[in-house]
Write a protein that holds these residues in place. Structure first.
Motif, PDB file in Angstrom:
ATOM      1  N   SER A 280     -60.690 -61.774 -13.071  1.00 24.20           N
ATOM      2  CA  SER A 280     -61.155 -62.934 -13.131  1.00 24.20           C
ATOM      3  C   SER A 280     -62.010 -63.056 -14.804  1.00 24.20           C
ATOM      4  CB  SER A 280     -62.353 -63.385 -12.228  1.00 24.20           C
ATOM      5  OG  SER A 280     -63.433 -62.540 -12.211  1.00 24.20           O
ATOM      6  N   GLY A 281     -61.411 -62.629 -15.699  1.00 31.84           N
ATOM      7  CA  GLY A 281     -61.977 -62.795 -17.088  1.00 31.84           C
ATOM      8  C   GLY A 281     -62.465 -61.518 -17.529  1.00 31.84           C
ATOM      9  N   GLU A 282     -62.934 -60.618 -17.062  1.00 29.96           N
ATOM     10  CA  GLU A 282     -63.604 -59.467 -17.647  1.00 29.96           C
ATOM     11  C   GLU A 282     -62.643 -58.500 -17.610  1.00 29.96           C
ATOM     12  OE1 GLU A 282     -66.427 -57.045 -18.609  1.00 29.96           O
ATOM     13  OE2 GLU A 282     -66.717 -59.048 -17.906  1.00 29.96           O
ATOM     14  N   THR A 283     -62.018 -58.360 -18.952  1.00 32.27           N
ATOM     15  CA  THR A 283     -60.833 -57.459 -19.107  1.00 32.27           C
ATOM     16  C   THR A 283     -61.210 -56.356 -19.993  1.00 32.27           C
ATOM     17  OG1 THR A 283     -60.438 -58.643 -21.071  1.00 32.27           O
ATOM     18  CG2 THR A 283     -59.238 -59.932 -19.342  1.00 32.27           C
ATOM     19  N   LEU A 284     -60.393 -55.313 -19.631  1.00 30.75           N
ATOM     20  CA  LEU A 284     -60.583 -54.035 -20.415  1.00 30.75           C
ATOM     21  C   LEU A 284     -59.642 -54.055 -21.845  1.00 30.75           C
ATOM     22  CD1 LEU A 284     -61.606 -51.225 -20.455  1.00 30.75           C
ATOM     23  CD2 LEU A 284     -59.675 -50.646 -19.283  1.00 30.75           C
ATOM     24  N   THR A 285     -60.044 -53.728 -22.870  1.00 27.27           N
ATOM     25  CA  THR A 285     -59.288 -54.054 -24.018  1.00 27.27           C
ATOM     26  C   THR A 285     -59.015 -52.641 -24.482  1.00 27.27           C
ATOM     27  OG1 THR A 285     -61.074 -54.249 -25.401  1.00 27.27           O
ATOM     28  CG2 THR A 285     -60.125 -56.271 -24.770  1.00 27.27           C
ATOM     29  N   SER A 286     -57.951 -52.521 -25.428  1.00 29.74           N
ATOM     30  CA  SER A 286     -57.740 -51.030 -26.181  1.00 29.74           C
ATOM     31  C   SER A 286     -59.093 -50.999 -26.985  1.00 29.74           C
ATOM     32  CB  SER A 286     -56.512 -51.397 -26.907  1.00 29.74           C
ATOM     33  OG  SER A 286     -56.598 -52.252 -27.741  1.00 29.74           O
ATOM     34  N   ALA A 287     -59.635 -51.936 -27.741  1.00 29.69           N
ATOM     35  CA  ALA A 287     -60.737 -51.588 -28.266  1.00 29.69           C
ATOM     36  C   ALA A 287     -61.867 -50.958 -27.380  1.00 29.69           C
ATOM     37  CB  ALA A 287     -61.212 -52.821 -29.160  1.00 29.69           C
ATOM     38  N   MET A 288     -61.922 -51.539 -26.400  1.00 26.49           N
ATOM     39  CA  MET A 288     -63.144 -50.831 -25.586  1.00 26.49           C
ATOM     40  C   MET A 288     -62.565 -49.354 -25.045  1.00 26.49           C
ATOM     41  SD  MET A 288     -63.290 -54.260 -22.962  1.00 26.49           S
ATOM     42  CE  MET A 288     -64.634 -53.571 -21.889  1.00 26.49           C
ATOM     43  N   VAL A 289     -61.380 -49.296 -24.841  1.00 26.40           N
ATOM     44  CA  VAL A 289     -61.034 -47.668 -24.274  1.00 26.40           C
ATOM     45  C   VAL A 289     -61.189 -46.795 -25.669  1.00 26.40           C
ATOM     46  CG1 VAL A 289     -58.834 -46.305 -23.899  1.00 26.40           C
ATOM     47  CG2 VAL A 289     -59.541 -48.552 -22.904  1.00 26.40           C
ATOM     48  N   ASN A 290     -61.101 -47.387 -26.896  1.00 29.60           N
ATOM     49  CA  ASN A 290     -61.237 -46.546 -28.077  1.00 29.60           C
ATOM     50  C   ASN A 290     -62.594 -46.295 -28.377  1.00 29.60           C
ATOM     51  OD1 ASN A 290     -58.644 -46.199 -28.714  1.00 29.60           O
ATOM     52  ND2 ASN A 290     -58.487 -48.147 -30.238  1.00 29.60           N
ATOM     53  N   ASN A 291     -63.578 -47.229 -28.058  1.00 32.24           N
ATOM     54  CA  ASN A 291     -64.826 -47.307 -27.957  1.00 32.24           C
ATOM     55  C   ASN A 291     -65.302 -46.153 -26.905  1.00 32.24           C
ATOM     56  OD1 ASN A 291     -67.466 -47.687 -28.878  1.00 32.24           O
ATOM     57  ND2 ASN A 291     -68.067 -49.133 -27.158  1.00 32.24           N
ATOM     58  N   TYR A 292     -64.858 -45.913 -25.754  1.00 30.66           N
ATOM     59  CA  TYR A 292     -65.092 -45.190 -24.855  1.00 30.66           C
ATOM     60  C   TYR A 292     -64.888 -43.643 -25.357  1.00 30.66           C
ATOM     61  CZ  TYR A 292     -65.706 -49.147 -21.630  1.00 30.66           C
ATOM     62  OH  TYR A 292     -66.163 -50.328 -21.227  1.00 30.66           O
ATOM     63  N   ILE A 293     -63.889 -43.580 -25.905  1.00 31.57           N
ATOM     64  CA  ILE A 293     -63.396 -42.284 -26.425  1.00 31.57           C
ATOM     65  C   ILE A 293     -64.131 -41.835 -27.499  1.00 31.57           C
ATOM     66  CG2 ILE A 293     -61.360 -40.964 -27.473  1.00 31.57           C
ATOM     67  CD1 ILE A 293     -59.376 -42.860 -26.076  1.00 31.57           C
ATOM     68  N   LYS A 294     -64.776 -42.601 -28.531  1.00 29.51           N
ATOM     69  CA  LYS A 294     -65.489 -42.331 -29.621  1.00 29.51           C
ATOM     70  C   LYS A 294     -66.788 -42.002 -28.940  1.00 29.51           C
ATOM     71  CE  LYS A 294     -63.699 -45.599 -32.791  1.00 29.51           C
ATOM     72  NZ  LYS A 294     -63.749 -46.786 -33.399  1.00 29.51           N
ATOM     73  N   LYS A 295     -67.354 -42.528 -27.846  1.00 31.37           N
ATOM     74  CA  LYS A 295     -68.760 -42.294 -27.381  1.00 31.37           C
ATOM     75  C   LYS A 295     -68.580 -41.013 -26.361  1.00 31.37           C
ATOM     76  CE  LYS A 295     -70.819 -46.827 -28.095  1.00 31.37           C
ATOM     77  NZ  LYS A 295     -72.259 -46.536 -28.399  1.00 31.37           N
ATOM     78  N   GLU A 296     -67.510 -40.698 -26.043  1.00 34.18           N
ATOM     79  CA  GLU A 296     -67.324 -39.291 -25.125  1.00 34.18           C
ATOM     80  C   GLU A 296     -67.492 -39.589 -24.082  1.00 34.18           C
ATOM     81  OE1 GLU A 296     -69.399 -36.296 -27.097  1.00 34.18           O
ATOM     82  OE2 GLU A 296     -68.112 -36.144 -28.623  1.00 34.18           O
ATOM     83  N   LEU A 297     -67.057 -41.037 -23.318  1.00 34.83           N
ATOM     84  CA  LEU A 297     -67.060 -41.236 -22.101  1.00 34.83           C
ATOM     85  C   LEU A 297     -65.632 -40.915 -21.450  1.00 34.83           C
ATOM     86  CD1 LEU A 297     -69.495 -43.426 -23.007  1.00 34.83           C
ATOM     87  CD2 LEU A 297     -68.630 -44.302 -20.858  1.00 34.83           C
ATOM     88  N   LEU A 298     -64.621 -40.852 -22.235  1.00 35.53           N
ATOM     89  CA  LEU A 298     -63.338 -40.774 -21.666  1.00 35.53           C
ATOM     90  C   LEU A 298     -62.656 -39.773 -22.737  1.00 35.53           C
ATOM     91  CD1 LEU A 298     -60.907 -41.879 -20.153  1.00 35.53           C
ATOM     92  CD2 LEU A 298     -60.723 -43.583 -22.151  1.00 35.53           C
ATOM     93  N   PRO A 299     -61.944 -38.771 -22.204  1.00 40.49           N
ATOM     94  CA  PRO A 299     -61.164 -37.765 -23.034  1.00 40.49           C
ATOM     95  C   PRO A 299     -60.126 -38.359 -23.772  1.00 40.49           C
ATOM     96  CG  PRO A 299     -60.793 -37.236 -20.745  1.00 40.49           C
ATOM     97  CD  PRO A 299     -61.905 -38.627 -20.660  1.00 40.49           C
ATOM     98  N   ARG A 300     -59.607 -37.930 -24.916  1.00 42.73           N
ATOM     99  CA  ARG A 300     -58.589 -38.371 -25.642  1.00 42.73           C
ATOM    100  C   ARG A 300     -57.191 -38.008 -24.910  1.00 42.73           C
ATOM    101  NH1 ARG A 300     -59.640 -40.407 -30.266  1.00 42.73           N
ATOM    102  NH2 ARG A 300     -61.403 -39.795 -31.516  1.00 42.73           N
TER     103      ARG A 300
END
Length: 132
Positions: free
Chosen positions: A13-33
């Motif tokens: 319903s509009g709350e989307t996940l974007t590639s920029a968000m995924v990249n940000n999570y990787i940079k902040k080390e929430l998500l492994p590369r």
């Protein structure tokens, strides 16, 4: 990204996940590369949890929670525990809903759930501070 929209109630319903968000999570080390551009099951597990947690917690708090959870568990075990707790939470809320509810009962339940959500958010933030 499309899978995550189907995975979580609310993202469609509009709350989307974007590639920029995924990249940000990787940079902040929430998500492994990812290896190359290929995401694996572990990435889906991380993103599933991150998408839910970001509805309630800051990115830093989400990182802290994941780090604490994953200090004792591998991602598969964490994800299994996460899914069980999510199912339990959904079941608990579903048990409060009756298809024959009158408008006033619905209104009261909405009030209860909103206040409970707020109280639980405050509790999460306070408890996470104890972990730091």
């Amino acid at each position: 990204l499309n899978y995550m929209t189907r995975q979580h109630i609310g993202l469609e319903s509009g709350e989307t996940l974007t590639s920029a968000m995924v990249n940000n999570y990787i940079k902040k080390e929430l998500l492994p590369r990812a290896k190359g551009k290929r995401y694996e099951r572990q990435h889906i597990a991380y993103l599933t949890a991150i998408c839910l947690f970001k509805q309630v917690l800051s990115v830093d708090s989400t990182k802290e929670l994941l780090n604490k959870q994953l200090s004792d568990l591998d991602i598969k075990s964490f994800y299994e525990k996460y899914c069980a707790k999510l199912d339990s939470a959904y079941d608990s809320v579903a048990d409060k809903i009756d298809e024959d509810m009158k408008e006033q009962e619905i209104c009261e339940l909405v009030l209860e759930l909103a206040i409970s959500s707020y109280a639980q958010k405050i509790a999460c933030e306070s408890l996470l501070k104890l972990l730091v």
